[in-house]
Design a protein around this motif. Structure first.
Motif, PDB file in Angstrom:
ATOM      1  N   ILE A 176      38.488  56.755  42.590  1.00  0.00           N
ATOM      2  CA  ILE A 176      39.323  55.819  41.827  1.00  0.00           C
ATOM      3  C   ILE A 176      40.080  56.565  40.735  1.00  0.00           C
ATOM      4  O   ILE A 176      39.577  57.523  40.148  1.00  0.00           O
ATOM      5  CB  ILE A 176      38.502  54.657  41.225  1.00  0.00           C
ATOM      6  CG1 ILE A 176      37.383  55.156  40.300  1.00  0.00           C
ATOM      7  CG2 ILE A 176      37.948  53.759  42.321  1.00  0.00           C
ATOM      8  CD1 ILE A 176      36.681  54.049  39.523  1.00  0.00           C
ATOM      9  N   ASN A 177      41.292  56.102  40.482  1.00  0.00           N
ATOM     10  CA  ASN A 177      42.161  56.646  39.444  1.00  0.00           C
ATOM     11  C   ASN A 177      42.259  55.593  38.349  1.00  0.00           C
ATOM     12  O   ASN A 177      42.757  54.483  38.592  1.00  0.00           O
ATOM     13  CB  ASN A 177      43.547  56.924  40.037  1.00  0.00           C
ATOM     14  CG  ASN A 177      43.979  58.349  39.815  1.00  0.00           C
ATOM     15  OD1 ASN A 177      43.192  59.191  39.416  1.00  0.00           O
ATOM     16  ND2 ASN A 177      45.247  58.630  40.089  1.00  0.00           N
ATOM     17  N   VAL A 178      41.791  55.907  37.136  1.00  0.00           N
ATOM     18  CA  VAL A 178      41.749  54.929  36.046  1.00  0.00           C
ATOM     19  C   VAL A 178      42.391  55.509  34.788  1.00  0.00           C
ATOM     20  O   VAL A 178      42.571  56.718  34.679  1.00  0.00           O
ATOM     21  CB  VAL A 178      40.290  54.484  35.769  1.00  0.00           C
ATOM     22  CG1 VAL A 178      39.714  53.757  36.974  1.00  0.00           C
ATOM     23  CG2 VAL A 178      39.413  55.673  35.386  1.00  0.00           C
ATOM     24  N   VAL A 230      35.445  59.441  39.816  1.00  0.00           N
ATOM     25  CA  VAL A 230      36.378  58.854  38.850  1.00  0.00           C
ATOM     26  C   VAL A 230      37.333  59.933  38.337  1.00  0.00           C
ATOM     27  O   VAL A 230      36.897  60.985  37.861  1.00  0.00           O
ATOM     28  CB  VAL A 230      35.629  58.221  37.656  1.00  0.00           C
ATOM     29  CG1 VAL A 230      36.622  57.600  36.677  1.00  0.00           C
ATOM     30  CG2 VAL A 230      34.637  57.170  38.143  1.00  0.00           C
ATOM     31  N   ILE A 231      38.616  59.664  38.423  1.00  0.00           N
ATOM     32  CA  ILE A 231      39.643  60.561  37.867  1.00  0.00           C
ATOM     33  C   ILE A 231      40.431  59.753  36.839  1.00  0.00           C
ATOM     34  O   ILE A 231      40.881  58.639  37.134  1.00  0.00           O
ATOM     35  CB  ILE A 231      40.567  61.112  38.966  1.00  0.00           C
ATOM     36  CG1 ILE A 231      39.759  61.939  39.980  1.00  0.00           C
ATOM     37  CG2 ILE A 231      41.681  61.964  38.358  1.00  0.00           C
ATOM     38  CD1 ILE A 231      40.523  62.341  41.221  1.00  0.00           C
ATOM     39  N   GLU A 232      40.568  60.295  35.637  1.00  0.00           N
ATOM     40  CA  GLU A 232      41.302  59.615  34.575  1.00  0.00           C
ATOM     41  C   GLU A 232      42.679  60.258  34.379  1.00  0.00           C
ATOM     42  O   GLU A 232      42.806  61.479  34.448  1.00  0.00           O
ATOM     43  CB  GLU A 232      40.529  59.672  33.249  1.00  0.00           C
ATOM     44  CG  GLU A 232      39.228  58.895  33.261  1.00  0.00           C
ATOM     45  CD  GLU A 232      38.620  58.778  31.874  1.00  0.00           C
ATOM     46  OE1 GLU A 232      39.175  59.361  30.914  1.00  0.00           O
ATOM     47  OE2 GLU A 232      37.584  58.095  31.735  1.00  0.00           O
ATOM     48  N   ASP A 257      51.221  61.243  34.952  1.00  0.00           N
ATOM     49  CA  ASP A 257      51.051  62.591  34.403  1.00  0.00           C
ATOM     50  C   ASP A 257      50.315  63.456  35.428  1.00  0.00           C
ATOM     51  O   ASP A 257      49.928  62.961  36.496  1.00  0.00           O
ATOM     52  CB  ASP A 257      50.314  62.543  33.054  1.00  0.00           C
ATOM     53  CG  ASP A 257      48.934  61.892  33.134  1.00  0.00           C
ATOM     54  OD1 ASP A 257      48.377  61.781  34.261  1.00  0.00           O
ATOM     55  OD2 ASP A 257      48.387  61.503  32.094  1.00  0.00           O
ATOM     56  N   PRO A 258      50.125  64.754  35.143  1.00  0.00           N
ATOM     57  CA  PRO A 258      49.487  65.643  36.136  1.00  0.00           C
ATOM     58  C   PRO A 258      48.092  65.185  36.568  1.00  0.00           C
ATOM     59  O   PRO A 258      47.722  65.362  37.739  1.00  0.00           O
ATOM     60  CB  PRO A 258      49.429  66.994  35.407  1.00  0.00           C
ATOM     61  CG  PRO A 258      50.585  66.953  34.456  1.00  0.00           C
ATOM     62  CD  PRO A 258      50.668  65.532  33.994  1.00  0.00           C
ATOM     63  N   GLU A 259      47.316  64.581  35.658  1.00  0.00           N
ATOM     64  CA  GLU A 259      45.971  64.110  36.035  1.00  0.00           C
ATOM     65  C   GLU A 259      46.058  62.938  37.010  1.00  0.00           C
ATOM     66  O   GLU A 259      45.291  62.857  37.977  1.00  0.00           O
ATOM     67  CB  GLU A 259      45.181  63.709  34.777  1.00  0.00           C
ATOM     68  CG  GLU A 259      44.733  64.889  33.930  1.00  0.00           C
ATOM     69  CD  GLU A 259      43.921  65.900  34.739  1.00  0.00           C
ATOM     70  OE1 GLU A 259      42.939  65.504  35.389  1.00  0.00           O
ATOM     71  OE2 GLU A 259      44.285  67.091  34.729  1.00  0.00           O
ATOM     72  N   ALA A 260      46.987  62.020  36.752  1.00  0.00           N
ATOM     73  CA  ALA A 260      47.178  60.902  37.675  1.00  0.00           C
ATOM     74  C   ALA A 260      47.639  61.415  39.046  1.00  0.00           C
ATOM     75  O   ALA A 260      47.217  60.906  40.085  1.00  0.00           O
ATOM     76  CB  ALA A 260      48.199  59.916  37.105  1.00  0.00           C
ATOM     77  N   LEU A 261      48.488  62.432  39.034  1.00  0.00           N
ATOM     78  CA  LEU A 261      48.954  63.038  40.286  1.00  0.00           C
ATOM     79  C   LEU A 261      47.792  63.658  41.056  1.00  0.00           C
ATOM     80  O   LEU A 261      47.704  63.507  42.285  1.00  0.00           O
ATOM     81  CB  LEU A 261      50.021  64.086  39.987  1.00  0.00           C
ATOM     82  CG  LEU A 261      50.595  64.844  41.195  1.00  0.00           C
ATOM     83  CD1 LEU A 261      51.231  63.890  42.197  1.00  0.00           C
ATOM     84  CD2 LEU A 261      51.611  65.891  40.736  1.00  0.00           C
ATOM     85  N   LYS A 262      46.880  64.315  40.329  1.00  0.00           N
ATOM     86  CA  LYS A 262      45.700  64.921  40.963  1.00  0.00           C
ATOM     87  C   LYS A 262      44.871  63.840  41.670  1.00  0.00           C
ATOM     88  O   LYS A 262      44.428  64.008  42.821  1.00  0.00           O
ATOM     89  CB  LYS A 262      44.860  65.606  39.878  1.00  0.00           C
ATOM     90  CG  LYS A 262      43.537  66.179  40.346  1.00  0.00           C
ATOM     91  CD  LYS A 262      42.773  66.750  39.149  1.00  0.00           C
ATOM     92  CE  LYS A 262      41.291  66.917  39.454  1.00  0.00           C
ATOM     93  NZ  LYS A 262      40.509  67.272  38.253  1.00  0.00           N
ATOM     94  N   GLY A 263      44.686  62.693  41.011  1.00  0.00           N
ATOM     95  CA  GLY A 263      43.944  61.590  41.624  1.00  0.00           C
ATOM     96  C   GLY A 263      44.663  61.015  42.823  1.00  0.00           C
ATOM     97  O   GLY A 263      44.045  60.694  43.844  1.00  0.00           O
ATOM     98  N   ALA A 264      45.977  60.897  42.712  1.00  0.00           N
ATOM     99  CA  ALA A 264      46.762  60.356  43.820  1.00  0.00           C
ATOM    100  C   ALA A 264      46.674  61.246  45.051  1.00  0.00           C
ATOM    101  O   ALA A 264      46.553  60.765  46.180  1.00  0.00           O
ATOM    102  CB  ALA A 264      48.223  60.188  43.384  1.00  0.00           C
ATOM    103  N   LEU A 273      49.187  55.151  37.918  1.00  0.00           N
ATOM    104  CA  LEU A 273      48.011  55.908  38.341  1.00  0.00           C
ATOM    105  C   LEU A 273      48.082  56.371  39.788  1.00  0.00           C
ATOM    106  O   LEU A 273      47.136  56.962  40.291  1.00  0.00           O
ATOM    107  CB  LEU A 273      46.749  55.051  38.116  1.00  0.00           C
ATOM    108  CG  LEU A 273      46.338  54.931  36.649  1.00  0.00           C
ATOM    109  CD1 LEU A 273      45.462  53.705  36.436  1.00  0.00           C
ATOM    110  CD2 LEU A 273      45.613  56.193  36.187  1.00  0.00           C
ATOM    111  N   LEU A 274      49.177  56.103  40.460  1.00  0.00           N
ATOM    112  CA  LEU A 274      49.302  56.541  41.850  1.00  0.00           C
ATOM    113  C   LEU A 274      50.641  57.258  42.060  1.00  0.00           C
ATOM    114  O   LEU A 274      51.401  56.929  42.971  1.00  0.00           O
ATOM    115  CB  LEU A 274      49.177  55.338  42.801  1.00  0.00           C
ATOM    116  CG  LEU A 274      48.766  55.674  44.246  1.00  0.00           C
ATOM    117  CD1 LEU A 274      47.346  56.180  44.319  1.00  0.00           C
ATOM    118  CD2 LEU A 274      48.938  54.451  45.136  1.00  0.00           C
TER     119      LEU A 274
END
Length: 506
Positions: free
Chosen positions: A80-82, A108-110, A118-125, A152-153
């Motif tokens: 999940i991306n939160v 969980v990826i924030e 942002d880059p963290e959301a991209l990593k989760g996507a 977040l996606l």
């Protein structure tokens, strides 16, 4: 109880019914031992340790926690991306029930600081994309979606860079673009939005559980519709960019993608492996608030679940509606003043074109309550603010302050009937507990509050001109009129509560 306490109670009841755990438990059940089935709103899906989970959005952490509790060992793996910092915020707020247990099968990826990709959301996507691509026809993918899911996606179609897409989103938002318009542009430039995630997961069965934060609950717009057939094409995206004068200020990469995007939306039959189910919405929240208001003795009506438009226009609509109710309390509604206010109100409602709003029918409903009864008017949706200043605020706080100021001016001009005959409180709040870049979810306001502020020498109009409503409410009465809930773990747009009762001297 005071009107303020009643309004707060109604807001809390509305939010409570769309909290993740109650929602999931109403919608999802696991039954059977030898041939277990996942029951989702009456539809059955067989499960044999072939169940995967992905999710993205502000409310998804609590949704995933409830889902894992229901699914147990049938869940193989989840991602999940939160929002950034949400686990720490919930921990600090003592909301452990919304946190995953140790050794959870869900990663969980924030990311998406300030609700921007942002880059963290991209990593989760990317992680969600890879999980979906690896599924087979024997697998079942449970997708949890809530508001904030778009940011977040982020998975821009190459050669678009994340920072280029982020810059474009910021420019649109600062120009006052509605959430629906933002999402049309986002999904046109995305691999996963606009049905992309569902297409990547094929041939697996996809079941999406959706908490709607968009007016009308359109499946292809909520979180930019990653599991729904898109009803928009590149032409719609171009129209929006033209509307906000951005078409000739685009990065080359965006121009490249738009030039080669298909001109027609994907055919609905390509989504036969997908089941999209809305499990929570603004409509559900307002229905619960109405039930509670009636228990408190209020004659209650829901104005609309689709309130949208610029806060200046919407505040005028609310002011005129409240004036009409106050004239009713003083027996002046059928006089020249009442007819004038009613005419202005109907004309404004026609100009605003709020989806599904039949104001004439609503006003007839108010009349049926008879004179003297305390009135509760509920509404929901999402307004927009045209940023002109550098102050601190949010759409709900600005709306509340504008309504308070408008009512004060109406009373000063004598267009609300004799002064002091009605007690009024107006509350506007975001169900996610956040309103702009502030600690508040919204605010309470009344004409009396504005009167006190003016007597103390505060220039209310100057605060509004600078988009500085939070500073106003913080400075005045020790911030008592700010609605501060903390994170709620859910998100079904905004809710407005209007309470009106006759004062004893009337």
């Amino acid at each position: 109880m005071s009107l303020r306490e009643h309004a707060l109670s109604l807001f809390r009841s509305a939010v409570g019914v769309v909290r993740p755990a109650p929602m999931l438990k109403r919608a999802v059940k696991l039954q059977g031992d030898e041939c277990p089935q996942l029951l989702v709103k009456g539809q059955a899906f067989p499960v044999k340790r072939n169940l995967y989970l992905v999710g993205f959005g502000k409310a998804v952490l609590g949704m995933a926690t409830a889902a894992e509790e229901i699914l147990g060992d049938h869940l193989v793996r989840g991602i999940i991306n939160v929002p950034l910092g949400i686990q720490e915020s919930l921990q600090r707020a003592g909301m452990q029930e919304m946190l995953l247990k140790p050794h959870s099968r869900i990663q969980v990826i924030e990311g998406a600081k300030n609700n921007l990709p942002d880059p963290e959301a991209l990593k989760g996507a990317v992680a969600i994309q890879e999980l979906a691509e690896g599924l087979t026809a024997d697998d079942l993918l449970l997708v949890l979606i809530s508001g904030g899911g778009s940011a977040l996606l982020p998975a821009p179609i190459p050669p678009i860079l994340l920072e280029e897409k982020e810059k474009l989103t910021k420019m649109l938002a600062s120009q006052g673009a509605a959430i629906q318009e933002l999402n049309v542009v986002r999904k046109t430039l995305s691999l996963l939005k606009g049905g992309g995630l569902a297409q990547l997961a094929y041939p697996a069965q996809v079941v999406s559980l959706i908490l709607s934060d968009v007016i009308g609950d359109p499946l292809d717009i909520i979180a930019s519709g990653p599991t729904a057939a898109s009803s928009h094409s590149v032409r719609d995206c171009l129209q929006i960019l033209t509307k906000y004068n951005l078409l000739h200020n685009l990065p080359k990469s965006v121009e490249t993608v738009l030039s080669r995007s298909p001109s027609k939306p994907t055919a609905p039959e390509d989504y036969s492996h997908v089941c999209n189910i809305i499990i929570g919405s603004n409509t559900l929240a307002l229905a619960e608030a109405k039930h509670q208001a009636e228990r408190l003795g209020y004659a209650t009506l829901i104005l609309s679940t689709a309130i949208c438009g610029e806060v200046g226009h919407i505040s005028t609509l609310y002011c005129q509606l409240i004036q009409l109710v106050c004239l009713d309390f003083t027996g002046l509604r059928e006089g020249p003043l009442g007819h004038k206010v009613r005419g202005n109100l109907l004309q404004l409602a026609a100009e605003l074109e709020i989806p599904g709003l039949n104001l004439a029918e609503f006003l007839q409903g108010l009349q049926r309550f008879g004179p003297g009864r305390p009135i509760c008017i509920l509404a929901g949706g999402e307004t927009t603010v045209q940023l002109r200043g550098t102050g601190k605020g949010g759409r709900n706080q600005e709306l509340a302050l504008r309504v308070g100021l408008g009512l004060h001016r109406a009373q000063a001009r004598g267009v609300s009937g004799p002064p002091g005959r009605c007690e009024i409180i107006f509350l506007s709040g975001g169900t996610d507990g956040q309103d702009g870049p502030t600690e508040a979810a919204g605010a309470f306001c009344s004409p009396e509050l504005v009167d006190e502020a003016l007597q103390e020498g505060l220039d209310v109009e100057a605060f509004l001109s600078n988009n500085d409503s939070c500073t106003f409410f913080s400075q005045f009465h020790g911030g008592h009129h700010l609605l501060v809930t903390g994170l709620t773990g859910t998100n079904v747009m905004d809710i407005q509560v209007i309470l009106i009762r006759a004062t004893e001297r009337s």
